[in-house]
Design a protein around this motif. Sequence first.
Motif, PDB file in Angstrom:
ATOM      1  N   TRP A 252       1.119  -1.445  -0.033  1.00 47.18           N
ATOM      2  CA  TRP A 252      -0.032  -0.103   0.046  1.00 47.18           C
ATOM      3  C   TRP A 252       1.131   1.232   0.172  1.00 47.18           C
ATOM      4  CZ3 TRP A 252      -5.013   1.224  -1.078  1.00 47.18           C
ATOM      5  CH2 TRP A 252      -5.610   0.024  -0.853  1.00 47.18           C
TER       6      TRP A 252
ATOM      7  N   ILE B 296       1.060   3.719  -2.811  1.00 45.06           N
ATOM      8  CA  ILE B 296       0.420   5.369  -3.311  1.00 45.06           C
ATOM      9  C   ILE B 296       1.704   6.479  -3.029  1.00 45.06           C
ATOM     10  CG2 ILE B 296      -0.302   6.814  -0.712  1.00 45.06           C
ATOM     11  CD1 ILE B 296      -1.495   4.436   0.487  1.00 45.06           C
TER      12      ILE B 296
ATOM     13  N   PHE C  63       2.232   6.623  -6.780  1.00 47.05           N
ATOM     14  CA  PHE C  63       0.905   7.109  -7.912  1.00 47.05           C
ATOM     15  C   PHE C  63       0.887   8.463  -7.436  1.00 47.05           C
ATOM     16  CE2 PHE C  63      -3.738   8.826  -7.159  1.00 47.05           C
ATOM     17  CZ  PHE C  63      -3.953   8.136  -8.057  1.00 47.05           C
ATOM     18  N   ALA C  64       1.175   9.084  -6.303  1.00 49.78           N
ATOM     19  CA  ALA C  64       0.553  10.265  -5.989  1.00 49.78           C
ATOM     20  C   ALA C  64       2.179  11.148  -6.310  1.00 49.78           C
ATOM     21  CB  ALA C  64       1.776  10.295  -3.927  1.00 49.78           C
TER      22      ALA C  64
ATOM     23  N   CYS D  63       1.777  11.581   1.477  1.00 51.06           N
ATOM     24  CA  CYS D  63       0.589  10.443   1.211  1.00 51.06           C
ATOM     25  C   CYS D  63       0.882   9.144   1.722  1.00 51.06           C
ATOM     26  CB  CYS D  63       0.195  10.327  -0.043  1.00 51.06           C
ATOM     27  SG  CYS D  63      -0.480  12.183  -1.029  1.00 51.06           S
ATOM     28  N   GLY D  64       2.102   8.585   1.380  1.00 48.24           N
ATOM     29  CA  GLY D  64       2.715   7.832   2.758  1.00 48.24           C
ATOM     30  C   GLY D  64       2.735   7.799   4.098  1.00 48.24           C
TER      31      GLY D  64
ATOM     32  N   TYR E 270      -1.514   6.961   4.835  1.00 44.88           N
ATOM     33  CA  TYR E 270      -1.318   6.107   5.217  1.00 44.88           C
ATOM     34  C   TYR E 270      -1.492   5.899   6.353  1.00 44.88           C
ATOM     35  CZ  TYR E 270      -1.794   0.504   4.648  1.00 44.88           C
ATOM     36  OH  TYR E 270      -1.831  -0.620   5.133  1.00 44.88           O
TER      37      TYR E 270
ATOM     38  N   GLY F  64      -6.008   3.041   3.203  1.00 45.69           N
ATOM     39  CA  GLY F  64      -5.214   2.481   2.078  1.00 45.69           C
ATOM     40  C   GLY F  64      -5.860   3.982   0.973  1.00 45.69           C
TER      41      GLY F  64
ATOM     42  N   GLY G  52      -5.268   7.577   1.500  1.00 48.39           N
ATOM     43  CA  GLY G  52      -3.394   7.946   0.899  1.00 48.39           C
ATOM     44  C   GLY G  52      -3.516   8.084  -1.185  1.00 48.39           C
ATOM     45  N   LEU G  53      -4.459   7.389  -1.367  1.00 45.36           N
ATOM     46  CA  LEU G  53      -4.482   7.181  -2.864  1.00 45.36           C
ATOM     47  C   LEU G  53      -5.551   8.375  -2.977  1.00 45.36           C
ATOM     48  CD1 LEU G  53      -5.210   3.205  -4.196  1.00 45.36           C
ATOM     49  CD2 LEU G  53      -3.016   4.687  -4.264  1.00 45.36           C
TER      50      LEU G  53
ATOM     51  N   GLY H  32      -3.040  11.701  -2.436  1.00 44.08           N
ATOM     52  CA  GLY H  32      -2.495  11.470  -4.293  1.00 44.08           C
ATOM     53  C   GLY H  32      -2.577  12.101  -4.880  1.00 44.08           C
ATOM     54  N   SER H  33      -4.274  12.696  -5.672  1.00 50.31           N
ATOM     55  CA  SER H  33      -4.969  12.277  -6.398  1.00 50.31           C
ATOM     56  C   SER H  33      -5.504  14.158  -6.291  1.00 50.31           C
ATOM     57  CB  SER H  33      -5.783  11.490  -6.606  1.00 50.31           C
ATOM     58  OG  SER H  33      -7.147  11.791  -5.603  1.00 50.31           O
TER      59      SER H  33
END
Length: 801
Positions: A113, A117, A120-121, A202-203, A206, A219, A222-223, A226-227
């Motif tokens: 996770w 994350i 992705f971020a 972002c991590g 989480y 999770g 965090g995602l 990230g967005s």
Amino acid sequence: MPKPTAPARNNASSCFPDGRHGGAALGHATLPRQVCVLLYLRPPNYDAAMAPPRKQRPQRTTPTPAADDAARSAPAGTARSRTSRDESHPTHRGQASVLDAAPTRWQRADTAWVVAIVLFALTLRLIYVGQLRSSPDFDHPAMDALYHDQWAQAIATGERFVEGAYFRAPLYPAFLGLIYTVCGHDYLAPRLAQAVLGALSCGLLYLVGRLVFARWVAGVAGLAAGSYWILIYLDGELLIPPLIVFLDLLLILCLLQAYRRPAAWLFALAGVLLGLSAIARPNILLFGPGIVAWLLWLHRRQLARGLFYSAITTAGCLLVVLPITVRNWIVGRDLVLIASQGGVNFYIGNNPESDGCTAVVPGTPGDWWGGYYATIARAEQAAGRKLKPSEVSDYYYNEAFKFIREQPARFVGLMLLKVRLFWSWWEFSNNKGVYFWTEQFTPIMKFLPLGFGVVGPLGLLGLALCWRRRAELFPLWGFILIYMVSIVIFFCTERYRVPVLPLLILLAVFAVGTLVRTLRERRHRLLGVRLAVLAAATLLVYTTPRRLTQRNDPGDYAALGHAYELRGDIELAMQSYQQAVRLRPGYLTAHYNLGTLLGRSGRPAEAIAELRRALAARPVLAAGETVERIVLAHTNLATALAQTGDLGEAIEHYHAAINLEPRAAGDALANLSALLVQTRRYAEALELLHQPVISSMPGVLNRLVFVLATVPDDSLRDGPRALAYARQLCPKPEVCPPAFLDTLAAALAETGQHAEAARWARTALERIRRMPPSPDTPPAAQLEQRLHAYESGAAWRLPPP
């Protein structure tokens, strides 16, 4: 034969409250024990099978803070093992629910996770930075970003930027200066560094969520962070939020872990992180007393322990903050804790003209340095003396409190408005319009719809759902509410509320999960209550005054035009200014900038027409516009008129600028004096000597003193007065500029001191011959003529009118 010792599931070395171990395959065997505790991993070099047996201790009679809170939270008259009807509080036979369960084992899924994350971020942020490079302000920061950039450059080159006590907190400029020291003065490097920092935040979110909620809640949060588009936007600006979001999440992670496993080093680390965040933005210090109160309440039955934890947290904070205070005292002899901007910001948000979100002192220029010096000048003018930074801050605090005392109803209404703005779906811009700039240059933002309109209401519902776990979750809800207060007492903009966004995202995801579970369990009455809370929160978020939510703001086009102008794209700059004028016909700044560009482009007729439109009727000044802008418009119009040969009207506009605000009419005075001397209107030129501001303009004063000493009209010429001015301008002739020596020589000759006049004229001539030609120095041929006159015992005279 000794009896083999069984593996101890509740060994004291365990990282988990229930004594279980996990994560042996995660490759963290070399991590320090403190890191393992913070991340909820198994300590290194621990073998449960080989652990020595624990000595049995008598059962504790004093409950732990967590147990005490659980006992208080359970419904009255129920057994400890009885299931609670409120699934937001874990009382299911000692086990937490699937939504709010604390982690009991760090597993491979958690590592996956975190990695997912962060990647992705980071990917979204790198795409954003790549698109942002097409923006004209990428290499030309403005306002606060420009201030940070200039300060960081000074740090990188070892120069002093702030002479006295800090006006703004120094951590972010130091962070930026470190990047410039390593990578050079490059505007891409800090944005890449902040993209990494934002992804790591972002991590961290989480990890925070994993300590208090289920894995999927952490999770998804965090995602979502990230967005979240405003977080991505601010990671691309040379501003403080990326740094303080990272520090604040670390602080909250430490506090949550310290609640579960109290340790002195954790509280000390929390204090250090609080101090670091404070020297980035001092308002976080208001959270410090909240932490102390929380610790004392948790340990109210063991007050000594609570006092000890509070003391080491405070000591950790002071360890970071006090060196800044000492520096301010040593450098500026001024007692300023971190920065002196508090009074100015407090007045911005609490004055009769405040709208709760505009970050400009009324009546001061909208640019950074202009506004900075204007606020100081206003305070010093009121006090009648030069003030220290702390005294300037005190002046504005007093002015704000005066407003509060005299207009209490207006103040209460303003505070309520700022609470609404803090929870508004709209992102209130500070330096530039976030919607305008992202839509113009970063297309990725169109695909990132998650915003405060969703997170705000759900986050407020999450706050309400966490009330039963209020002791454990104080680092979440306490930070949000206290930080809100620390912003609302000043003013609200998009980047000031950013530190609470990750936590609101986490609580919003938790709220969604709780609503879904309540619906599945068909608990309709409870669902109705929660939906009612959500509806009330939605109403708060979406009741922003429409006058404050302008997407097509003329100021954005004016700022875009200025950025294009700095980049050298004159045509695009003119088009942007023209669009700003179309949106707001009386927009003085846009008219002024457009007319100035037209004049510089060799189009004086168009410049005159544009500036006439700006000055046809006295314009209504917008935020950040001052009377000085009108003075400049008159000055530029006069200059353009002079270029076309209309000297009469040009002189009229120069006089209009001077009469409007002499202290801001330096260019008008300089240009007018030159024009009057050039057209031999000596009497009008000498009248300018009566302007008090002339004494602070050496070049203009020197030109007028030369006229006073050499004017052909005997009734106007005054040799002794001219000599007094000349000696004031040139107290040490050995080091004076040639133009000042020329004036001194003319005044000496007029008073009959021809030999000394020839001496200094000769010195001026020798210096001019060694210098490249300059409009600030008289031609050598003219000096030769004057020298011959002085050597022959005559004074110099200007041509007659």
